[in-house]
Design an enzyme around this catalytic site. Structure first.
Site, short mmCIF file in Angstrom:
data_model
loop_
_atom_site.label_atom_id
_atom_site.label_comp_id
_atom_site.label_asym_id
_atom_site.label_seq_id
_atom_site.Cartn_x
_atom_site.Cartn_y
_atom_site.Cartn_z
N ASP A 173 7.00 46.44 -0.97
CA ASP A 173 8.21 45.62 -1.03
C ASP A 173 9.32 46.19 -0.15
OD1 ASP A 173 6.80 44.25 -3.08
OD2 ASP A 173 7.63 45.59 -4.60
N GLU B 161 8.32 34.37 -4.22
CA GLU B 161 9.10 35.56 -4.60
C GLU B 161 9.65 36.22 -3.33
OE1 GLU B 161 6.01 37.54 -6.76
OE2 GLU B 161 5.03 38.25 -4.96
C1 6LW Z 1 7.43 42.25 -6.47
C2 6LW Z 1 7.03 41.01 -5.83
C3 6LW Z 1 5.77 41.42 -5.28
O1 6LW Z 1 8.50 42.14 -7.33
O2 6LW Z 1 5.17 42.26 -6.16
O3 6LW Z 1 4.38 41.41 -3.48
C4 6LW Z 1 6.14 42.58 -7.13
N1 6LW Z 1 5.42 41.10 -4.11
O4 6LW Z 1 7.88 40.54 -4.86
C5 6LW Z 1 6.02 44.01 -7.48
O5 6LW Z 1 5.97 44.78 -6.32
#
Ligand code: 6LW
Length: 513
Positions: free
Chosen positions: A15, A179
């Protein structure tokens, strides 16, 4: 000749978020239940990076539940505004979304400030040209409405102004896990870049834009702008997604993103790491890794003066690379350059499950650093504790681990090599060539037995030595995050287990290639 080499940050650094202030670049990554939290890295040429601190290095900033290794701190964003650095993130184990600020990114950082009404995970702050601040994040998973919200925020009152609006639901119909939102302003547009597809094989980076920061956002018809989901499960770099963009002084763009290296089959022991790719954003939409469309192992260096850093002595127990699992108390450890005293309040390596700490925070007695290489060796000299067990451990999510531990017996010291999966009953390794236990002989005082132990990996083959003699070997593929689950990568380091147990470690050495 320097160049960009992937992974940019090898080992479990997922991240990534990046910002530039003048000629300096700063990057942060997730840290989950490891303490200190949110490592901060600095670079001046994008090729060389050095860790300069952590955003969350005081226990009051970082309450953690060590038993949920993949809880704690998710997806941070780092930004600079008006003389201040902001790092905004989520503590999923305690309190949700918050930000901290610092004048110097090496610290000190403020205590957490929570934004009222900011639900979900993966928050970002964006300041418009008039100074108005906005936040975007992913809607609370519990609401079962996967989308990205946006709202104006008031950083004096620390609350949302007006309504949270749904900004985008992702590029795919019924997109899975939209996300990691980030907003960029360019040529009169607000661009909203997100990740979708989940953080494993289908991960991708997609983008939308709007003339109005609050939306509605329209997806780019050419989405996704980056993924390896179509390259098959044999391709050596997988899970590419969750990116952040940075513009260089000359106007060019780069993306940092997470991805995993596969080795020994479809195994990702080091979890999700930080990678980088150039971006051509001379047109309306960004083109990532022009010409190939996938993340490559190397790229030419950006047009910036080379700026290497002197190597840091990562084997120094006081170095920034070291973490405890969970929030340490004042008694948990004492670190000197080449000597570590580590204490444990409990038998946390009992078979068939983990004991709970009475207090919500705490630390079981694990002091370790990331595995960063497919071939590595980690060795340490251990003064065997009078009570309990101590040694070296390679630990993944779910308490999947390999360990070599030493304990006193009535007439000496015994070494055991253990493979433990999902907190289940551990296997005491007894491969054909090795005895189940190794009774160790040592030279010197019987009161203070000192033994040199090591844990080495050659790909998925792991070896253990006691005083230079190989005593066991084990396959490590169960330490891949595809098997262990969760969001973290493997850590290797020192452990002690046992009520009141205290162990002294000296001369730790990690070597990788
Ligand atoms: C994070 C989300 C993700 O909050 O995995 O790959 C989660 N993306 O954005 C935890 O790293």
């Amino acid at each position: 000749m320097h160049q960009l080499t992937n992974p940019l940050l090898p080992g479990f650094y997922p991240d990534p978020s990046i910002c530039r202030v003048g000629d300096d670049f700063y990057m942060v990554t997730s840290s989950f239940s490891y303490f200190p939290g949110v490592p901060v890295f600095h670079s001046r040429d994008l090729c060389h990076w050095e860790q300069i601190g952590h955003c969350l290095n005081r226990p009051e900033q970082l309450p953690l539940d060590w038993q949920h290794i993949s809880g704690g701190i998710y997806a941070p964003t780092i930004r600079w505004h008006d003389g201040l650095f902001y790092m905004v993130t989520t503590n999923v184990s305690s309190g949700g979304n918050f930000y901290v600020t610092a004048e110097d990114p090496a610290g000190p950082w403020s205590n957490p400030v929570h934004i009222r009404g900011a639900a979900g995970i993966d928050p970002t702050i964006f300041w418009d040209e008039d100074g108005t601040a906005y936040m975007t994040a992913t809607t609370d998973w519990a609401e079962h409405k996967p989308d990205v919200w946006i709202a104006q925020i008031d950083l004096q009152e620390n609350c949302i102004v007006g309504e949270r609006r749904i900004a985008w639901q992702g590029a795919m119909v019924n997109a899975w896990s939209p996300e990691a939102p980030h907003i960029y302003r360019k040529d009169g547009w607000y661009y909203l870049m997100i990740a979708e597809g989940g953080t494993e094989d289908y991960h991708a980076v997609t983008i939308a834009r709007s003339r109005d920061i609050l939306g509605p956002y329209e997806g780019y018809p050419g989405n996704p702008i980056l993924t390896h989901r179509h390259l098959g499960l044999d391709y050596s770099i997988c899970n590419v997604g969750h990116g952040d963009l940075v513009q260089l002084q000359d106007g060019s763009w780069y993306m940092v993103a997470l991805a995993s290296r596969l080795y020994g089959g479809y195994h990702k022991n080091m979890g999700r790491e930080t990678f980088i790719a150039p971006v051509d954003w001379s047109g309306e939409w960004p083109v990532v890794s022009p010409g190939t469309g996938r993340v490559e192992w190397t790229y030419p260096a950006p047009a910036l003066p080379e700026h290497p850093f002197p190597p840091q002595d990562q084997d120094d127990f006081r170095a920034l690379c070291w973490n405890t699992l969970g929030t340490p108390g004042p008694e948990t450890f004492t670190a000197e350059k080449s000597r570590l005293t580590l204490r444990s309040g409990m038998d946390w390596l009992v078979p068939d499950g983990l004991p709970r700490l009475l207090a919500p925070n705490g630390c079981p007695g694990f002091y370790a650093r990331r595995q960063q290489h497919m071939r590595f060796s980690a060795g340490v000299t251990l003064t065997v504790p009078a009570a309990g067990e101590a040694g070296l451990m390679l630990l993944q999510h779910g308490f999947n681990h390999l360990r070599i531990g030493l304990r006193r017996t009535e007439d000496g010291v015994r070494a055991e090599v253990v493979r433990s999966e999902k907190c289940g009953k551990p296997d005491y390794l007894n491969p054909r060539d090795y005895p189940r236990h190794v009774d160790v002989l040592w030279a010197g005082s019987c009161d203070e037995p000192q033994v040199r132990i090591s844990l080495c990996a050659e790909g998925q083959r792991h070896f253990f030595t006691v005083n230079g003699q190989r005593v066991a070997e084990a396959d490590g593929s169960f330490l891949g995050s595809e098997t262990a689950g969760g969001f973290v990568g493997a850590y290797v380091g020192c452990y002690v287990s046992g009520s009141g147990a205290e162990a002294v470690f000296a001369d730790f050495r990690y070597q990788g290639e």
